[in-house]
Write a protein that holds these residues in place. Sequence first.
Motif, PDB file in Angstrom:
ATOM      1  N   GLY A 137       0.798  -1.215   0.000  1.00 36.01           N
ATOM      2  CA  GLY A 137       0.000   0.000   0.000  1.00 36.01           C
ATOM      3  C   GLY A 137       0.823   1.255   0.000  1.00 36.01           C
ATOM      4  O   GLY A 137       0.503   2.229  -0.667  1.00 36.01           O
ATOM      5  N   ASN A 138       1.891   1.299   0.763  1.00 31.77           N
ATOM      6  CA  ASN A 138       2.711   2.499   0.845  1.00 31.77           C
ATOM      7  C   ASN A 138       4.057   2.344   0.153  1.00 31.77           C
ATOM      8  O   ASN A 138       4.827   3.289   0.084  1.00 31.77           O
ATOM      9  CB  ASN A 138       2.940   2.862   2.321  1.00 31.77           C
ATOM     10  CG  ASN A 138       1.643   3.210   3.020  1.00 31.77           C
ATOM     11  OD1 ASN A 138       0.800   3.872   2.442  1.00 31.77           O
ATOM     12  ND2 ASN A 138       1.471   2.743   4.247  1.00 31.77           N
ATOM     13  N   HIS A 139       4.348   1.163  -0.321  1.00 37.72           N
ATOM     14  CA  HIS A 139       5.631   0.901  -0.963  1.00 37.72           C
ATOM     15  C   HIS A 139       5.489   1.001  -2.473  1.00 37.72           C
ATOM     16  O   HIS A 139       5.169   0.034  -3.151  1.00 37.72           O
ATOM     17  CB  HIS A 139       6.131  -0.496  -0.565  1.00 37.72           C
ATOM     18  CG  HIS A 139       7.201  -0.451   0.474  1.00 37.72           C
ATOM     19  ND1 HIS A 139       7.471   0.668   1.208  1.00 37.72           N
ATOM     20  CD2 HIS A 139       8.080  -1.403   0.892  1.00 37.72           C
ATOM     21  CE1 HIS A 139       8.465   0.415   2.052  1.00 37.72           C
ATOM     22  NE2 HIS A 139       8.842  -0.828   1.887  1.00 37.72           N
ATOM     23  N   TRP A 140       5.742   2.163  -2.995  1.00 44.59           N
ATOM     24  CA  TRP A 140       5.725   2.360  -4.431  1.00 44.59           C
ATOM     25  C   TRP A 140       6.749   3.445  -4.744  1.00 44.59           C
ATOM     26  O   TRP A 140       7.143   4.216  -3.874  1.00 44.59           O
ATOM     27  CB  TRP A 140       4.330   2.783  -4.928  1.00 44.59           C
ATOM     28  CG  TRP A 140       3.789   4.025  -4.274  1.00 44.59           C
ATOM     29  CD1 TRP A 140       3.035   4.100  -3.152  1.00 44.59           C
ATOM     30  CD2 TRP A 140       3.999   5.387  -4.707  1.00 44.59           C
ATOM     31  NE1 TRP A 140       2.754   5.405  -2.837  1.00 44.59           N
ATOM     32  CE2 TRP A 140       3.330   6.214  -3.780  1.00 44.59           C
ATOM     33  CE3 TRP A 140       4.674   5.973  -5.773  1.00 44.59           C
ATOM     34  CZ2 TRP A 140       3.317   7.613  -3.893  1.00 44.59           C
ATOM     35  CZ3 TRP A 140       4.674   7.358  -5.893  1.00 44.59           C
ATOM     36  CH2 TRP A 140       3.991   8.157  -4.967  1.00 44.59           C
TER      37      TRP A 140
ATOM     38  N   GLY B 227       4.601   0.991 -13.882  1.00 45.23           N
ATOM     39  CA  GLY B 227       3.933  -0.155 -14.486  1.00 45.23           C
ATOM     40  C   GLY B 227       3.373  -1.133 -13.465  1.00 45.23           C
ATOM     41  O   GLY B 227       2.579  -2.003 -13.808  1.00 45.23           O
ATOM     42  N   GLU B 228       3.781  -0.988 -12.207  1.00 40.41           N
ATOM     43  CA  GLU B 228       3.293  -1.864 -11.146  1.00 40.41           C
ATOM     44  C   GLU B 228       2.294  -1.164 -10.223  1.00 40.41           C
ATOM     45  O   GLU B 228       1.868  -1.741  -9.231  1.00 40.41           O
ATOM     46  CB  GLU B 228       4.483  -2.372 -10.322  1.00 40.41           C
ATOM     47  CG  GLU B 228       5.480  -3.175 -11.140  1.00 40.41           C
ATOM     48  CD  GLU B 228       6.704  -3.571 -10.326  1.00 40.41           C
ATOM     49  OE1 GLU B 228       6.638  -3.503  -9.091  1.00 40.41           O
ATOM     50  OE2 GLU B 228       7.726  -3.938 -10.933  1.00 40.41           O
ATOM     51  N   TRP B 229       1.932   0.074 -10.554  1.00 39.67           N
ATOM     52  CA  TRP B 229       0.931   0.776  -9.757  1.00 39.67           C
ATOM     53  C   TRP B 229      -0.429   0.087  -9.902  1.00 39.67           C
ATOM     54  O   TRP B 229      -0.630  -0.724 -10.794  1.00 39.67           O
ATOM     55  CB  TRP B 229       0.836   2.226 -10.193  1.00 39.67           C
ATOM     56  CG  TRP B 229       2.014   3.068  -9.782  1.00 39.67           C
ATOM     57  CD1 TRP B 229       3.203   2.636  -9.264  1.00 39.67           C
ATOM     58  CD2 TRP B 229       2.123   4.492  -9.888  1.00 39.67           C
ATOM     59  NE1 TRP B 229       4.048   3.697  -9.032  1.00 39.67           N
ATOM     60  CE2 TRP B 229       3.412   4.847  -9.403  1.00 39.67           C
ATOM     61  CE3 TRP B 229       1.275   5.498 -10.337  1.00 39.67           C
ATOM     62  CZ2 TRP B 229       3.842   6.175  -9.364  1.00 39.67           C
ATOM     63  CZ3 TRP B 229       1.710   6.811 -10.300  1.00 39.67           C
ATOM     64  CH2 TRP B 229       2.979   7.146  -9.810  1.00 39.67           C
ATOM     65  N   SER B 230      -1.360   0.438  -9.039  1.00 42.56           N
ATOM     66  CA  SER B 230      -2.662  -0.230  -8.967  1.00 42.56           C
ATOM     67  C   SER B 230      -3.408  -0.176 -10.300  1.00 42.56           C
ATOM     68  O   SER B 230      -3.097   0.634 -11.182  1.00 42.56           O
ATOM     69  CB  SER B 230      -3.510   0.406  -7.867  1.00 42.56           C
ATOM     70  OG  SER B 230      -3.634   1.800  -8.068  1.00 42.56           O
ATOM     71  N   ASN B 231      -4.424  -1.015 -10.429  1.00 41.67           N
ATOM     72  CA  ASN B 231      -5.094  -1.261 -11.699  1.00 41.67           C
ATOM     73  C   ASN B 231      -5.624  -0.001 -12.353  1.00 41.67           C
ATOM     74  O   ASN B 231      -5.440   0.213 -13.558  1.00 41.67           O
ATOM     75  CB  ASN B 231      -6.236  -2.257 -11.487  1.00 41.67           C
ATOM     76  CG  ASN B 231      -6.899  -2.644 -12.803  1.00 41.67           C
ATOM     77  OD1 ASN B 231      -6.247  -3.127 -13.719  1.00 41.67           O
ATOM     78  ND2 ASN B 231      -8.205  -2.410 -12.892  1.00 41.67           N
ATOM     79  N   LEU B 232      -6.283   0.872 -11.582  1.00 43.04           N
ATOM     80  CA  LEU B 232      -6.873   2.077 -12.165  1.00 43.04           C
ATOM     81  C   LEU B 232      -5.801   2.970 -12.776  1.00 43.04           C
ATOM     82  O   LEU B 232      -6.043   3.653 -13.778  1.00 43.04           O
ATOM     83  CB  LEU B 232      -7.666   2.845 -11.111  1.00 43.04           C
ATOM     84  CG  LEU B 232      -8.401   4.094 -11.594  1.00 43.04           C
ATOM     85  CD1 LEU B 232      -9.416   3.746 -12.677  1.00 43.04           C
ATOM     86  CD2 LEU B 232      -9.105   4.801 -10.428  1.00 43.04           C
TER      87      LEU B 232
ATOM     88  N   THR C 144      -2.260  11.827  -8.842  1.00 42.72           N
ATOM     89  CA  THR C 144      -1.079  11.430  -9.622  1.00 42.72           C
ATOM     90  C   THR C 144      -0.221  10.423  -8.865  1.00 42.72           C
ATOM     91  O   THR C 144       0.929  10.180  -9.235  1.00 42.72           O
ATOM     92  CB  THR C 144      -0.234  12.656  -9.993  1.00 42.72           C
ATOM     93  OG1 THR C 144       0.225  13.294  -8.797  1.00 42.72           O
ATOM     94  CG2 THR C 144      -1.050  13.634 -10.822  1.00 42.72           C
ATOM     95  N   THR C 145      -0.775   9.852  -7.806  1.00 40.20           N
ATOM     96  CA  THR C 145      -0.105   8.803  -7.035  1.00 40.20           C
ATOM     97  C   THR C 145      -1.085   7.644  -6.851  1.00 40.20           C
ATOM     98  O   THR C 145      -2.298   7.825  -6.954  1.00 40.20           O
ATOM     99  CB  THR C 145       0.337   9.321  -5.657  1.00 40.20           C
ATOM    100  OG1 THR C 145      -0.812   9.849  -4.961  1.00 40.20           O
ATOM    101  CG2 THR C 145       1.384  10.419  -5.792  1.00 40.20           C
ATOM    102  N   PRO C 146      -0.601   6.442  -6.592  1.00 44.31           N
ATOM    103  CA  PRO C 146      -1.501   5.303  -6.354  1.00 44.31           C
ATOM    104  C   PRO C 146      -2.466   5.604  -5.207  1.00 44.31           C
ATOM    105  O   PRO C 146      -2.053   6.215  -4.218  1.00 44.31           O
ATOM    106  CB  PRO C 146      -0.533   4.177  -5.964  1.00 44.31           C
ATOM    107  CG  PRO C 146       0.789   4.572  -6.547  1.00 44.31           C
ATOM    108  CD  PRO C 146       0.828   6.066  -6.492  1.00 44.31           C
TER     109      PRO C 146
END
Length: 289
Positions: free
Chosen positions: A17-20, A26-31, A205-207
């Motif tokens: 959840g907080n590790h991005w 390319g590994e960010w959440s689906n939306l 602009t962030t997950p």
Amino acid sequence: MFLVIFVLLFLTGSVFGNHWTYNDEGEWSNLCQTGKSQSPIALTRSIAILKEFHPFSMHGYGQSTTALLQNNGHSAEVRLQNIEAPTVHGGGLPGTYQLDHLHFHWQSEHTMNNYRFPLELHLVHFEQKHRNLSEAVKHPHGVAVLGVLFDLSLDDDEDFQPLLEIIDNLKETVGEPRHLKDVFSAKSFLPRDKGGFYRYQGSLTTPGCNEGVIWTVFTNTLPISPKQVKIFEAMQTEEKTALTKNYRSLQALNDRTVYLRVSPMRSSATSLELSVMLLGLSVLYSKLC
């Protein structure tokens, strides 16, 4: 036992959840991958429709108050303390929006006429009918962000100095807020001329890249020196690596409409644009009278 712990951490968001990072979009959440109204975008006159909005009505931004600043691992974040939160309405916004926090991106997330600015500030607001930002992001038009772009100046910007002194001190410390030594005023970080801006419907602009965010990006900039920008670039992530890039890549416009309100009119509008703007102002004036 390890599997149980992992599942619990995953469900609570503590693993991913907080590790991005900005290097693994390319590994960010689906939306973030599939959304059709994502931010940031490339802003140019060629894609924009001229539109006259009522002026913004801004309350409380000039208050001088204490503030907390922290390196959250992705940005430098400022939260005002001990005052009634500033609010904004008008400017084409569908409601009254309350300031939640401010944070910075170096370089700018939005580009304007194919130019990426050295710094972009986001003043993140949520509509007052919602309890907080976390609740507001779940609703269309629940969040409004004012974007301020900074252009390079030979001289340091004095309003930035107290902020940058703290940033320099906490650049290696993530998640530990510090009080600014001097009082803070959000008004100092808004363009004096707020009449010109781009407007479009976008996302965080962030997950997780929640859509339904109302974006206002001012066309008039504020100054910052190269030396001051370098202080931001020295901030570090949780992994103790330099946070040299903290802007998301440009997203497709798709079928969205981008509006442009022009100001100052003398230097930035063509003759045709001036005629359109003056006509709009005369119609507005006749209605008010």
